[in-house]
Design a protein around this motif. Structure first.
Motif, PDB file in Angstrom:
ATOM      1  N   ARG A 102      -7.997  -9.040 -14.787  1.00  0.00           N
ATOM      2  CA  ARG A 102      -8.550  -9.874 -13.721  1.00  0.00           C
ATOM      3  C   ARG A 102      -7.496 -10.106 -12.620  1.00  0.00           C
ATOM      4  NH1 ARG A 102      -8.579 -14.788 -11.883  1.00  0.00           N
ATOM      5  NH2 ARG A 102      -7.105 -15.652 -13.377  1.00  0.00           N
ATOM      6  N   ALA A 141      -7.332  -8.275  -8.810  1.00  0.00           N
ATOM      7  CA  ALA A 141      -7.482  -9.148  -7.641  1.00  0.00           C
ATOM      8  C   ALA A 141      -6.291  -9.058  -6.690  1.00  0.00           C
ATOM      9  CB  ALA A 141      -7.669 -10.596  -8.103  1.00  0.00           C
ATOM     10  N   GLU A 172     -16.840  -7.459 -15.982  1.00  0.00           N
ATOM     11  CA  GLU A 172     -17.004  -8.841 -15.497  1.00  0.00           C
ATOM     12  C   GLU A 172     -15.690  -9.394 -14.963  1.00  0.00           C
ATOM     13  OE1 GLU A 172     -18.991 -11.437 -18.288  1.00  0.00           O
ATOM     14  OE2 GLU A 172     -20.288  -9.774 -18.911  1.00  0.00           O
ATOM     15  N   ILE A 181     -13.369  -7.833 -13.408  1.00  0.00           N
ATOM     16  CA  ILE A 181     -12.875  -7.235 -12.159  1.00  0.00           C
ATOM     17  C   ILE A 181     -13.941  -7.221 -11.066  1.00  0.00           C
ATOM     18  CG2 ILE A 181     -11.127  -5.869 -13.359  1.00  0.00           C
ATOM     19  CD1 ILE A 181     -12.900  -3.392 -12.901  1.00  0.00           C
ATOM     20  N   GLY A 182     -14.981  -7.981 -11.287  1.00  0.00           N
ATOM     21  CA  GLY A 182     -15.998  -8.118 -10.234  1.00  0.00           C
ATOM     22  C   GLY A 182     -16.928  -6.934 -10.100  1.00  0.00           C
ATOM     23  N   ALA A 183     -17.055  -6.113 -11.165  1.00  0.00           N
ATOM     24  CA  ALA A 183     -18.009  -4.994 -11.101  1.00  0.00           C
ATOM     25  C   ALA A 183     -19.426  -5.538 -11.265  1.00  0.00           C
ATOM     26  CB  ALA A 183     -17.685  -3.983 -12.206  1.00  0.00           C
ATOM     27  N   THR A 201     -22.817  -6.612 -12.646  1.00  0.00           N
ATOM     28  CA  THR A 201     -23.103  -7.034 -14.020  1.00  0.00           C
ATOM     29  C   THR A 201     -24.589  -6.907 -14.355  1.00  0.00           C
ATOM     30  OG1 THR A 201     -23.181  -9.283 -13.184  1.00  0.00           O
ATOM     31  CG2 THR A 201     -21.161  -8.628 -14.306  1.00  0.00           C
ATOM     32  N   ARG A 217     -23.547  -0.742 -16.510  1.00  0.00           N
ATOM     33  CA  ARG A 217     -22.429  -1.670 -16.280  1.00  0.00           C
ATOM     34  C   ARG A 217     -21.087  -0.979 -16.513  1.00  0.00           C
ATOM     35  NH1 ARG A 217     -24.263  -5.863 -20.304  1.00  0.00           N
ATOM     36  NH2 ARG A 217     -22.219  -6.794 -19.998  1.00  0.00           N
ATOM     37  N   THR A 224     -15.505   0.591  -9.973  1.00  0.00           N
ATOM     38  CA  THR A 224     -14.655  -0.479  -9.411  1.00  0.00           C
ATOM     39  C   THR A 224     -13.173  -0.146  -9.613  1.00  0.00           C
ATOM     40  OG1 THR A 224     -16.415  -2.041  -9.895  1.00  0.00           O
ATOM     41  CG2 THR A 224     -14.264  -2.988  -9.388  1.00  0.00           C
TER      42      THR A 224
END
Ligand SMILES: NC(=O)c1ccc[n+]([C@@H]2O[C@H](COP(=O)([O-])OP(=O)(O)OC[C@H]3O[C@@H](n4cnc5c(N)ncnc54)[C@H](O)[C@@H]3O)[C@@H](O)[C@H]2O)c1
Ligand SMILES: [Fe+2]
Length: 384
Positions: A222, A226, A306, A308-310, A312, A319, A326
């Protein structure tokens, strides 16, 4: 609950500028006062060792500096540093540098006071006896060496060997992200991606997957996802430098207890034959291996997405595919070279690389999907 074992470096100090206070930080923790600093020449030339030496001297330490560490340290160089430690009566070893300097420092601490020849300690659990006190101060963010029980040595023209033993965890790791400012962009990108690989491979490992490593891997991924693009575009961004160093340490703690797999297995021959750095080799192989592993690892990739903002939404396969896309976007935004052909690997070398990768049996055994030589060749072709 599944049973598991988890080990890590017993103490971490995370503070911007901590290296300049190393003397007082160490004086209260250790009685030893004859220090050998294991580092690399350009760090000394740039003047960045000076405040560290000054603070050690102020706190009553005598210091010797071994500054000849090079990337992928050869065995002979490790032994030179060991000899200096023996001659100078060293009783505490400080590693200051990238993975190469930290790995060298670990072996100096192990061998300086021991009669065991270096040739006897390669492999897992071969180190006998105690080591000298050991403190590691990373200047790169990537390998996580400050929290692993691993040291990697170049033993031949194109071969590397690992020492894996609990004695290689240092007594203390000092995370001072200020030291990573000035790290060139390509190395920043490659190290950050290497750390992401540590997190992903720890989370999906077939052996020793455990809940603590999982926690650390998710949080590492995460944070790294970011901040990687920011740190690559503005290497002076303090918050991003701090985040990426912290993330790389968390990923190191994860993979020290849940070992890495095929990305690393396929990366090693690239370093051995073409002197491509460890981080960049991993960055080049990551996406092909993720696609290959998806047949078994899709549910885990979906979970990691989840963090890494892919996207969902959708089923597991969708997914997992979103996770891989991502990751690809993050690698692209970091600006590291993307293809084997861009870094001087000729297509005709791919079969030789595939044959060589098969020797990494320990790592391949951790991979969620079996990899044979034909698979390895396909993966190198995809990365070409
Ligand atoms: N022990 C482990 O758990 C572990 C894990 C992965 C890799 N490794 C090993 O670590 C080594 C790679 O380490 P690395 O990627 O950190 O790089 P490195 O230590 O090899 O250094 C790479 C280059 O960056 C320079 N450098 C380092 N810090 C700098 C800074 N702050 N500013 C400017 N230049 C700087 C060095 O002079 C060198 O030229 C390899 O030998 C690899 O096999 C060890
Ligand atoms: Fe790595």
């Amino acid at each position: 609950m599944t049973s598991f074992t988890f080990e890590t470096t017993p103490a971490l100090i995370n503070a911007w500028g901590a290296a300049g206070e190393l003397g007082s930080l160490l004086a209260g923790r250790f009685s030893a006062r004859t220090a050998l600093i294991v580092t690399f020449a350009s760090f000394v030339r740039s003047g960045r060792l000076d405040p560290i030496l000054a603070s050690l001297h102020d706190a009553g330490f005598e210091t010797q500096v071994f500054d000849r560490v090079v990337a992928d340290p050869p065995e002979a160089l490790v032994m030179e540093a060991v000899d200096l430690a023996r001659q100078s009566g060293t009783n505490i070893v400080l590693g200051v540098g990238g993975g190469s300097s930290l790995d060298t420092a670990k072996l100096v601490a192990v061998l300086a006071g021991s009669r065991q020849p270096i040739g006897e300690i390669y492999g897992i659990g071969k180190v006998r006896g105690a080591r000298l006190p050991l403190v590691l101060v990373p200047t790169t963010a990537g390998t996580g060496s400050e929290v692993t029980a691993i040291s990697i040595v170049t033993t031949g023209e194109s071969t590397k060997m690992g020492v894996v033993a609990p004695q290689l965890y240092p007594d203390l790791a000092v995370l001072d992200a200020e030291l990573t400012v000035g790290l060139p962009k390509v190395h920043t990108a490659a190290g950050g991606i290497d750390a992401m690989v540590h997190a992903i491979e720890a989370y999906t490992t077939r052996h020793k997957k455990n809940p603590l490593s999982d926690l650390l891997a998710v949080e590492a991924l995460r944070i790294l996802a970011a901040n990687l693009a920011t740190v690559c575009h503005d290497g002076a961004d303090r918050r991003a430098r701090e985040a990426v160093l912290y993330g790389s340490t968390l990923a190191g703690q994860a993979f020290a207890n849940a070992p890495v797999g095929a990305v690393h297995a396929l990366a090693y021959p690239l370093g051995g034959h073409f002197h491509i750095s460890h981080g960049l080799s991993n960055a080049l192989m990551l996406v092909p291996v993720l696609r290959f592993n998806a047949s078994a690892a899709a549910p885990l990739y979906a979970e990691l997405g989840e963090a890494i903002g892919a996207a969902t939404s959708g089923d597991i396969a969708e997914r997992a595919a979103a996770f891989i896309r991502t990751i690809e976007t993050i690698i692209e935004s970091a600006g590291a070279p993307r293809r084997l052909g861009d870094v001087g690997v000729p297509r005709k070398a791919l079969p030789m690389l595939a044959a060589d990768a098969m020797k990494q049996t320990r790592l391949l055994g951790n991979n969620p999907v079996d990899v044979d030589e034909r698979d390895a060749l396909r993966l190198y072709e995809e990365a070409f």
